[in-house]
Design an enzyme around this catalytic site. Sequence first.
Site, PDB file in Angstrom:
ATOM      1  N   ASP A   1       0.825  -1.213   0.000  1.00 55.98           N
ATOM      2  CA  ASP A   1       0.000   0.000   0.000  1.00 55.98           C
ATOM      3  C   ASP A   1       0.857   1.260   0.000  1.00 55.98           C
ATOM      4  O   ASP A   1       2.007   1.248   0.460  1.00 55.98           O
ATOM      5  CB  ASP A   1      -0.884   0.047   1.253  1.00 55.98           C
ATOM      6  CG  ASP A   1      -1.982  -1.002   1.230  1.00 55.98           C
ATOM      7  OD1 ASP A   1      -1.959  -1.870   0.342  1.00 55.98           O
ATOM      8  OD2 ASP A   1      -2.858  -0.953   2.119  1.00 55.98           O
ATOM      9  N   ASP A   2       0.264   2.332  -0.487  1.00 54.82           N
ATOM     10  CA  ASP A   2       0.769   3.719  -0.333  1.00 54.82           C
ATOM     11  C   ASP A   2       1.919   4.106  -1.268  1.00 54.82           C
ATOM     12  O   ASP A   2       2.425   5.223  -1.168  1.00 54.82           O
ATOM     13  CB  ASP A   2       1.208   4.015   1.120  1.00 54.82           C
ATOM     14  CG  ASP A   2       0.093   3.803   2.135  1.00 54.82           C
ATOM     15  OD1 ASP A   2      -1.050   3.572   1.704  1.00 54.82           O
ATOM     16  OD2 ASP A   2       0.377   3.853   3.339  1.00 54.82           O
TER      17      ASP A   2
ATOM     18  N   HIS B   1      -6.102   2.932  -4.147  1.00 56.47           N
ATOM     19  CA  HIS B   1      -6.051   2.994  -2.681  1.00 56.47           C
ATOM     20  C   HIS B   1      -6.704   4.291  -2.205  1.00 56.47           C
ATOM     21  O   HIS B   1      -7.593   4.272  -1.366  1.00 56.47           O
ATOM     22  CB  HIS B   1      -4.604   2.896  -2.220  1.00 56.47           C
ATOM     23  CG  HIS B   1      -4.444   2.681  -0.751  1.00 56.47           C
ATOM     24  ND1 HIS B   1      -5.268   1.863  -0.014  1.00 56.47           N
ATOM     25  CD2 HIS B   1      -3.540   3.176   0.132  1.00 56.47           C
ATOM     26  CE1 HIS B   1      -4.874   1.872   1.257  1.00 56.47           C
ATOM     27  NE2 HIS B   1      -3.835   2.667   1.369  1.00 56.47           N
TER      28      HIS B   1
ATOM     29  N   HIS C   1      -5.221  10.086   0.437  1.00 54.19           N
ATOM     30  CA  HIS C   1      -4.969   9.286   1.635  1.00 54.19           C
ATOM     31  C   HIS C   1      -5.140  10.104   2.917  1.00 54.19           C
ATOM     32  O   HIS C   1      -4.592   9.745   3.970  1.00 54.19           O
ATOM     33  CB  HIS C   1      -3.578   8.650   1.597  1.00 54.19           C
ATOM     34  CG  HIS C   1      -3.468   7.361   2.353  1.00 54.19           C
ATOM     35  ND1 HIS C   1      -3.338   7.306   3.723  1.00 54.19           N
ATOM     36  CD2 HIS C   1      -3.488   6.078   1.946  1.00 54.19           C
ATOM     37  CE1 HIS C   1      -3.262   6.051   4.111  1.00 54.19           C
ATOM     38  NE2 HIS C   1      -3.361   5.274   3.047  1.00 54.19           N
TER      39      HIS C   1
ATOM     40  N   HIS D   1       3.688  -2.176   3.291  1.00 50.59           N
ATOM     41  CA  HIS D   1       3.668  -0.797   2.792  1.00 50.59           C
ATOM     42  C   HIS D   1       4.909  -0.464   1.984  1.00 50.59           C
ATOM     43  O   HIS D   1       5.987  -0.984   2.238  1.00 50.59           O
ATOM     44  CB  HIS D   1       3.498   0.185   3.958  1.00 50.59           C
ATOM     45  CG  HIS D   1       2.138   0.096   4.590  1.00 50.59           C
ATOM     46  ND1 HIS D   1       1.853  -0.841   5.559  1.00 50.59           N
ATOM     47  CD2 HIS D   1       0.998   0.769   4.355  1.00 50.59           C
ATOM     48  CE1 HIS D   1       0.573  -0.715   5.903  1.00 50.59           C
ATOM     49  NE2 HIS D   1       0.029   0.250   5.193  1.00 50.59           N
TER      50      HIS D   1
HETATM   51 ZN    ZN Z   1      -2.719   3.268   3.058  1.00 49.35          ZN
END
Ligand code: ZN
Length: 336
Positions: A138-139, A188, A192, A294
Amino acid sequence: MGKIKLFKGIIYTIIFALFPLTLAALTASSVVFHALIKDQNEEIRGLRSEVERLTSIVDGMKDAPEDDPSDTEARKATAPFRKWFLNIHSVMDPGSGEDKPVPETIANDMTFEICPDFKQDITLQNGIETGKAYLTFDDGPSVYTNEILDILNEYEVKATFFVINTKIENYDIILKRIVDEGHTLGMHSASHIYEKIYKSVNAFVSDLNNNFTYIWEATGIKPQIMRFAGGSINSYNSGIASDLIKNISERGFVYYDWNVSTGDTSLPRPDSDRIVRNVLDNINGRDRIIILAHDTITKGETVKALPRIIAGVREAGFEFDRLTPDIPLMSLKSRK
Ligand code: ZN
Protein backbone atom coordinates in the site's frame (compact mmCIF):
# COMPACT_ATOMS: atom_id res chain seq x y z
CA MET A 1 41.85 81.59 -7.26
CA GLY A 2 39.34 82.30 -9.98
CA LYS A 3 40.20 79.03 -11.68
CA ILE A 4 39.86 77.09 -8.47
CA LYS A 5 36.42 78.65 -7.85
CA LEU A 6 35.38 77.75 -11.36
CA PHE A 7 36.65 74.23 -10.85
CA LYS A 8 34.77 73.93 -7.53
CA GLY A 9 31.67 75.31 -9.23
CA ILE A 10 31.89 72.64 -11.89
CA ILE A 11 32.39 69.89 -9.29
CA TYR A 12 29.37 71.11 -7.23
CA THR A 13 27.28 71.30 -10.38
CA ILE A 14 28.21 67.75 -11.21
CA ILE A 15 27.47 66.53 -7.68
CA PHE A 16 24.21 68.42 -7.12
CA ALA A 17 22.75 68.37 -10.61
CA LEU A 18 24.02 65.09 -12.00
CA PHE A 19 23.82 62.97 -8.87
CA PRO A 20 19.98 62.88 -8.78
CA LEU A 21 19.98 62.19 -12.51
CA THR A 22 22.51 59.37 -12.05
CA LEU A 23 20.45 57.98 -9.17
CA ALA A 24 17.28 58.08 -11.28
CA ALA A 25 19.08 56.36 -14.15
CA LEU A 26 20.44 53.68 -11.82
CA THR A 27 16.99 53.06 -10.32
CA ALA A 28 15.41 52.83 -13.76
CA SER A 29 18.04 50.42 -15.06
CA SER A 30 17.73 48.29 -11.93
CA VAL A 31 13.94 48.03 -12.49
CA VAL A 32 14.48 47.03 -16.12
CA PHE A 33 17.22 44.60 -15.10
CA HIS A 34 14.94 42.92 -12.54
CA ALA A 35 12.15 42.62 -15.07
CA LEU A 36 14.55 40.96 -17.51
CA ILE A 37 15.88 38.62 -14.82
CA LYS A 38 12.32 37.66 -13.87
CA ASP A 39 11.54 36.76 -17.48
CA GLN A 40 14.74 34.80 -17.71
CA ASN A 41 14.05 32.98 -14.45
CA GLU A 42 10.68 31.94 -15.79
CA GLU A 43 12.30 30.74 -18.96
CA ILE A 44 14.94 28.84 -16.96
CA ARG A 45 12.20 27.20 -14.87
CA GLY A 46 10.42 26.16 -18.06
CA LEU A 47 13.62 24.79 -19.55
CA ARG A 48 14.45 22.97 -16.33
CA SER A 49 11.09 21.16 -16.26
CA GLU A 50 11.51 20.27 -19.93
CA VAL A 51 14.98 18.86 -19.15
CA GLU A 52 13.49 16.87 -16.24
CA ARG A 53 10.79 15.50 -18.53
CA LEU A 54 13.30 14.49 -21.21
CA THR A 55 15.67 13.02 -18.59
CA SER A 56 12.86 10.87 -17.24
CA ILE A 57 12.14 9.61 -20.76
CA VAL A 58 15.83 8.86 -21.33
CA ASP A 59 16.06 7.12 -17.93
CA GLY A 60 13.04 5.09 -18.90
CA MET A 61 14.79 4.03 -22.11
CA LYS A 62 17.85 3.00 -20.10
CA ASP A 63 15.71 0.89 -17.76
CA ALA A 64 13.58 -0.60 -20.52
CA PRO A 65 13.93 -4.35 -20.79
CA GLU A 66 15.94 -5.33 -23.88
CA ASP A 67 13.49 -8.00 -24.95
CA ASP A 68 10.47 -5.74 -25.20
CA PRO A 69 11.00 -3.48 -28.23
CA SER A 70 7.46 -2.07 -28.08
CA ASP A 71 8.10 -0.84 -24.56
CA THR A 72 11.32 0.90 -25.59
CA GLU A 73 9.48 2.49 -28.51
CA ALA A 74 6.82 3.77 -26.11
CA ARG A 75 9.43 5.36 -23.88
CA LYS A 76 11.20 6.95 -26.82
CA ALA A 77 8.04 8.67 -27.95
CA THR A 78 7.13 12.16 -26.80
CA ALA A 79 4.57 12.50 -24.03
CA PRO A 80 1.20 12.68 -25.89
CA PHE A 81 2.23 10.05 -28.40
CA ARG A 82 3.59 7.90 -25.59
CA LYS A 83 0.22 7.96 -23.79
CA TRP A 84 -1.55 7.03 -27.01
CA PHE A 85 1.01 4.31 -27.68
CA LEU A 86 0.60 2.83 -24.17
CA ASN A 87 -3.18 2.81 -24.60
CA ILE A 88 -3.03 1.02 -27.93
CA HIS A 89 -0.37 -1.32 -26.58
CA SER A 90 -2.51 -2.28 -23.58
CA VAL A 91 -5.61 -2.80 -25.73
CA MET A 92 -3.65 -5.09 -28.05
CA ASP A 93 -1.94 -6.91 -25.24
CA PRO A 94 -4.00 -6.81 -22.03
CA GLY A 95 -2.06 -7.67 -18.89
CA SER A 96 1.19 -8.38 -20.73
CA GLY A 97 3.36 -10.86 -18.89
CA GLU A 98 0.27 -12.60 -17.53
CA ASP A 99 -0.93 -16.08 -18.45
CA LYS A 100 -4.26 -16.04 -16.58
CA PRO A 101 -7.43 -16.31 -18.67
CA VAL A 102 -9.36 -13.03 -18.90
CA PRO A 103 -12.17 -13.17 -16.30
CA GLU A 104 -15.78 -13.14 -17.54
CA THR A 105 -17.75 -9.93 -17.07
CA ILE A 106 -21.34 -8.72 -17.36
CA ALA A 107 -22.39 -5.19 -18.33
CA ASN A 108 -22.86 -2.73 -15.47
CA ASP A 109 -26.06 -0.70 -16.03
CA MET A 110 -26.07 1.07 -12.66
CA THR A 111 -26.37 4.86 -12.77
CA PHE A 112 -24.67 7.27 -10.37
CA GLU A 113 -25.16 10.95 -9.56
CA ILE A 114 -21.50 11.78 -9.09
CA CYS A 115 -18.70 10.43 -11.29
CA PRO A 116 -21.22 8.54 -13.49
CA ASP A 117 -18.47 7.13 -15.74
CA PHE A 118 -16.44 5.85 -12.79
CA LYS A 119 -17.61 2.24 -13.04
CA GLN A 120 -16.76 -0.99 -14.84
CA ASP A 121 -18.41 -4.19 -15.94
CA ILE A 122 -19.07 -6.65 -13.11
CA THR A 123 -16.52 -9.47 -13.02
CA LEU A 124 -17.89 -12.94 -12.31
CA GLN A 125 -16.21 -14.33 -9.22
CA ASN A 126 -14.55 -17.68 -8.76
CA GLY A 127 -14.62 -19.44 -5.41
CA ILE A 128 -11.88 -18.89 -2.84
CA GLU A 129 -8.77 -20.71 -4.00
CA THR A 130 -7.09 -22.30 -1.00
CA GLY A 131 -3.32 -22.30 -0.60
CA LYS A 132 -2.85 -18.91 -2.25
CA ALA A 133 -0.78 -16.06 -0.81
CA TYR A 134 -1.29 -12.51 -2.00
CA LEU A 135 1.43 -9.99 -1.18
CA THR A 136 0.02 -6.46 -1.20
CA PHE A 137 1.90 -3.15 -0.98
CA ASP A 138 0.00 0.00 0.00
CA ASP A 139 0.77 3.72 -0.33
CA GLY A 140 3.38 3.58 -3.12
CA PRO A 141 4.87 4.29 -5.54
CA SER A 142 7.94 5.26 -3.54
CA VAL A 143 11.72 5.31 -3.67
CA TYR A 144 11.58 1.59 -2.79
CA THR A 145 9.18 0.38 -5.50
CA ASN A 146 11.91 -0.50 -8.00
CA GLU A 147 13.81 -2.42 -5.33
CA ILE A 148 10.63 -4.32 -4.37
CA LEU A 149 10.05 -5.15 -8.04
CA ASP A 150 13.64 -6.40 -8.37
CA ILE A 151 13.12 -8.76 -5.41
CA LEU A 152 9.75 -9.99 -6.74
CA ASN A 153 11.46 -10.64 -10.09
CA GLU A 154 14.30 -12.54 -8.49
CA TYR A 155 11.94 -14.80 -6.51
CA GLU A 156 9.35 -15.03 -9.32
CA VAL A 157 6.51 -13.67 -7.21
CA LYS A 158 3.50 -11.79 -8.59
CA ALA A 159 2.07 -9.21 -6.20
CA THR A 160 -0.46 -6.38 -5.91
CA PHE A 161 0.22 -2.66 -5.43
CA PHE A 162 -2.53 -0.41 -4.03
CA VAL A 163 -1.14 2.98 -4.97
CA ILE A 164 -1.91 6.59 -4.09
CA ASN A 165 -1.35 9.73 -6.20
CA THR A 166 2.31 10.26 -5.34
CA LYS A 167 4.20 12.42 -7.82
CA ILE A 168 7.69 11.10 -7.12
CA GLU A 169 10.20 11.28 -9.97
CA ASN A 170 9.31 8.88 -12.79
CA TYR A 171 6.16 7.71 -10.99
CA ASP A 172 4.51 6.90 -14.32
CA ILE A 173 7.45 4.78 -15.44
CA ILE A 174 7.39 2.92 -12.09
CA LEU A 175 3.63 2.30 -12.39
CA LYS A 176 4.12 1.05 -15.95
CA ARG A 177 6.88 -1.27 -14.74
CA ILE A 178 4.50 -2.76 -12.13
CA VAL A 179 1.99 -3.57 -14.89
CA ASP A 180 4.59 -4.74 -17.43
CA GLU A 181 6.09 -7.21 -14.98
CA GLY A 182 2.72 -8.89 -14.46
CA HIS A 183 1.67 -7.44 -11.10
CA THR A 184 -1.70 -5.86 -10.35
CA LEU A 185 -2.17 -2.13 -9.83
CA GLY A 186 -5.11 -1.33 -7.58
CA MET A 187 -6.64 1.90 -6.27
CA HIS A 188 -6.05 2.99 -2.68
CA SER A 189 -6.84 6.72 -2.49
CA ALA A 190 -5.66 9.89 -4.21
CA SER A 191 -4.91 11.95 -1.11
CA HIS A 192 -4.97 9.29 1.63
CA ILE A 193 -6.17 11.97 4.07
CA TYR A 194 -8.73 10.14 6.21
CA GLU A 195 -10.51 13.29 7.46
CA LYS A 196 -11.06 14.37 3.86
CA ILE A 197 -11.96 11.14 2.08
CA TYR A 198 -14.26 9.74 4.80
CA LYS A 199 -16.27 12.98 5.20
CA SER A 200 -19.02 11.63 2.93
CA VAL A 201 -19.72 9.00 0.28
CA ASN A 202 -19.35 11.67 -2.44
CA ALA A 203 -16.02 12.89 -1.04
CA PHE A 204 -14.78 9.31 -1.03
CA VAL A 205 -15.94 8.53 -4.56
CA SER A 206 -14.46 11.66 -6.10
CA ASP A 207 -11.11 11.05 -4.36
CA LEU A 208 -11.03 7.44 -5.59
CA ASN A 209 -12.00 8.60 -9.08
CA ASN A 210 -8.89 10.87 -9.03
CA ASN A 211 -6.81 7.86 -8.04
CA PHE A 212 -8.37 5.84 -10.90
CA THR A 213 -7.46 8.59 -13.39
CA TYR A 214 -3.90 8.83 -12.04
CA ILE A 215 -3.31 5.11 -12.66
CA TRP A 216 -5.09 5.09 -16.02
CA GLU A 217 -3.21 8.12 -17.37
CA ALA A 218 0.17 6.80 -16.24
CA THR A 219 -0.22 3.26 -17.56
CA GLY A 220 -3.14 3.10 -20.00
CA ILE A 221 -4.63 0.42 -17.73
CA LYS A 222 -7.89 0.93 -15.81
CA PRO A 223 -7.57 -0.42 -12.26
CA GLN A 224 -10.31 -2.90 -11.30
CA ILE A 225 -9.69 -3.53 -7.61
CA MET A 226 -9.08 -1.36 -4.58
CA ARG A 227 -8.19 -1.26 -0.92
CA PHE A 228 -9.77 1.26 1.45
CA ALA A 229 -7.25 3.54 3.15
CA GLY A 230 -7.13 2.28 6.74
CA GLY A 231 -9.23 -0.78 5.81
CA SER A 232 -12.89 -1.06 4.76
CA ILE A 233 -14.09 -0.35 8.31
CA ASN A 234 -12.08 2.10 10.39
CA SER A 235 -12.59 4.77 13.04
CA TYR A 236 -12.91 7.51 10.39
CA ASN A 237 -15.62 5.90 8.23
CA SER A 238 -17.68 3.92 10.77
CA GLY A 239 -20.86 5.94 10.02
CA ILE A 240 -20.69 5.43 6.24
CA ALA A 241 -18.61 2.24 5.84
CA SER A 242 -21.49 0.09 4.54
CA ASP A 243 -22.60 2.86 2.11
CA LEU A 244 -19.03 3.14 0.80
CA ILE A 245 -18.75 -0.62 0.29
CA LYS A 246 -22.14 -0.70 -1.46
CA ASN A 247 -21.24 2.23 -3.71
CA ILE A 248 -17.88 0.96 -4.93
CA SER A 249 -19.26 -2.59 -5.34
CA GLU A 250 -22.14 -1.28 -7.48
CA ARG A 251 -19.56 0.52 -9.59
CA GLY A 252 -18.03 -2.90 -10.26
CA PHE A 253 -14.87 -2.59 -8.17
CA VAL A 254 -13.70 -5.32 -5.80
CA TYR A 255 -12.06 -4.42 -2.49
CA TYR A 256 -9.57 -6.39 -0.43
CA ASP A 257 -8.72 -6.01 3.24
CA TRP A 258 -6.08 -8.37 4.68
CA ASN A 259 -5.77 -11.21 7.17
CA VAL A 260 -2.02 -11.05 7.80
CA SER A 261 -0.12 -7.84 8.53
CA THR A 262 3.59 -7.11 8.43
CA GLY A 263 2.91 -4.56 11.18
CA ASP A 264 5.30 -2.26 9.36
CA THR A 265 3.36 0.89 10.24
CA SER A 266 3.48 0.36 14.01
CA LEU A 267 5.67 2.52 16.24
CA PRO A 268 8.38 2.12 17.30
CA ARG A 269 9.23 0.87 13.83
CA PRO A 270 9.78 -2.88 13.77
CA ASP A 271 13.05 -4.19 12.34
CA SER A 272 13.07 -6.73 9.51
CA ASP A 273 13.28 -9.72 11.92
CA ARG A 274 10.11 -8.55 13.71
CA ILE A 275 8.36 -7.98 10.35
CA VAL A 276 9.24 -11.50 9.18
CA ARG A 277 7.88 -12.97 12.46
CA ASN A 278 4.69 -10.83 12.26
CA VAL A 279 3.91 -12.57 8.98
CA LEU A 280 5.19 -16.11 9.45
CA ASP A 281 3.67 -16.49 12.96
CA ASN A 282 0.20 -15.74 11.55
CA ILE A 283 -0.19 -17.80 8.40
CA ASN A 284 -0.65 -21.38 9.57
CA GLY A 285 -4.15 -22.84 9.33
CA ARG A 286 -5.46 -20.18 6.95
CA ASP A 287 -7.17 -21.08 3.66
CA ARG A 288 -5.57 -18.15 1.86
CA ILE A 289 -3.52 -15.21 3.03
CA ILE A 290 -3.57 -11.59 1.98
CA ILE A 291 -0.48 -9.93 3.43
CA LEU A 292 -0.53 -6.20 4.19
CA ALA A 293 2.79 -4.41 3.60
CA HIS A 294 3.67 -0.80 2.79
CA ASP A 295 5.75 0.83 0.09
CA THR A 296 6.88 4.22 1.41
CA ILE A 297 10.16 6.00 2.14
CA THR A 298 10.17 4.79 5.79
CA LYS A 299 9.75 1.08 4.94
CA GLY A 300 13.32 0.00 4.25
CA GLU A 301 12.97 -2.80 6.83
CA THR A 302 9.94 -4.18 4.94
CA VAL A 303 12.07 -4.41 1.79
CA LYS A 304 14.82 -6.12 3.79
CA ALA A 305 12.29 -8.63 5.19
CA LEU A 306 10.80 -9.55 1.81
CA PRO A 307 13.08 -12.45 0.77
CA ARG A 308 12.57 -14.19 4.14
CA ILE A 309 8.80 -13.61 4.03
CA ILE A 310 8.63 -15.11 0.54
CA ALA A 311 10.71 -18.14 1.53
CA GLY A 312 8.74 -18.74 4.76
CA VAL A 313 5.33 -18.39 3.12
CA ARG A 314 6.34 -20.87 0.42
CA GLU A 315 7.73 -23.25 3.00
CA ALA A 316 4.33 -23.18 4.74
CA GLY A 317 2.81 -24.48 1.49
CA PHE A 318 1.36 -21.33 -0.05
CA GLU A 319 1.70 -20.26 -3.65
CA PHE A 320 1.99 -16.56 -4.50
CA ASP A 321 -0.39 -14.86 -6.91
CA ARG A 322 -1.63 -11.38 -7.69
CA LEU A 323 -5.15 -10.18 -6.93
CA THR A 324 -7.60 -9.89 -9.83
CA PRO A 325 -11.32 -8.98 -9.68
CA ASP A 326 -12.43 -12.61 -10.18
CA ILE A 327 -10.90 -13.42 -6.78
CA PRO A 328 -13.46 -13.10 -3.94
CA LEU A 329 -13.06 -9.97 -1.82
CA MET A 330 -11.63 -10.13 1.66
CA SER A 331 -13.28 -8.11 4.41
CA LEU A 332 -11.97 -7.24 7.86
CA LYS A 333 -15.25 -8.69 9.19
CA SER A 334 -14.57 -12.27 8.12
CA ARG A 335 -10.93 -12.23 6.95
CA LYS A 336 -11.63 -15.42 4.94
ZN1 ZN B 1 -2.72 3.27 3.06
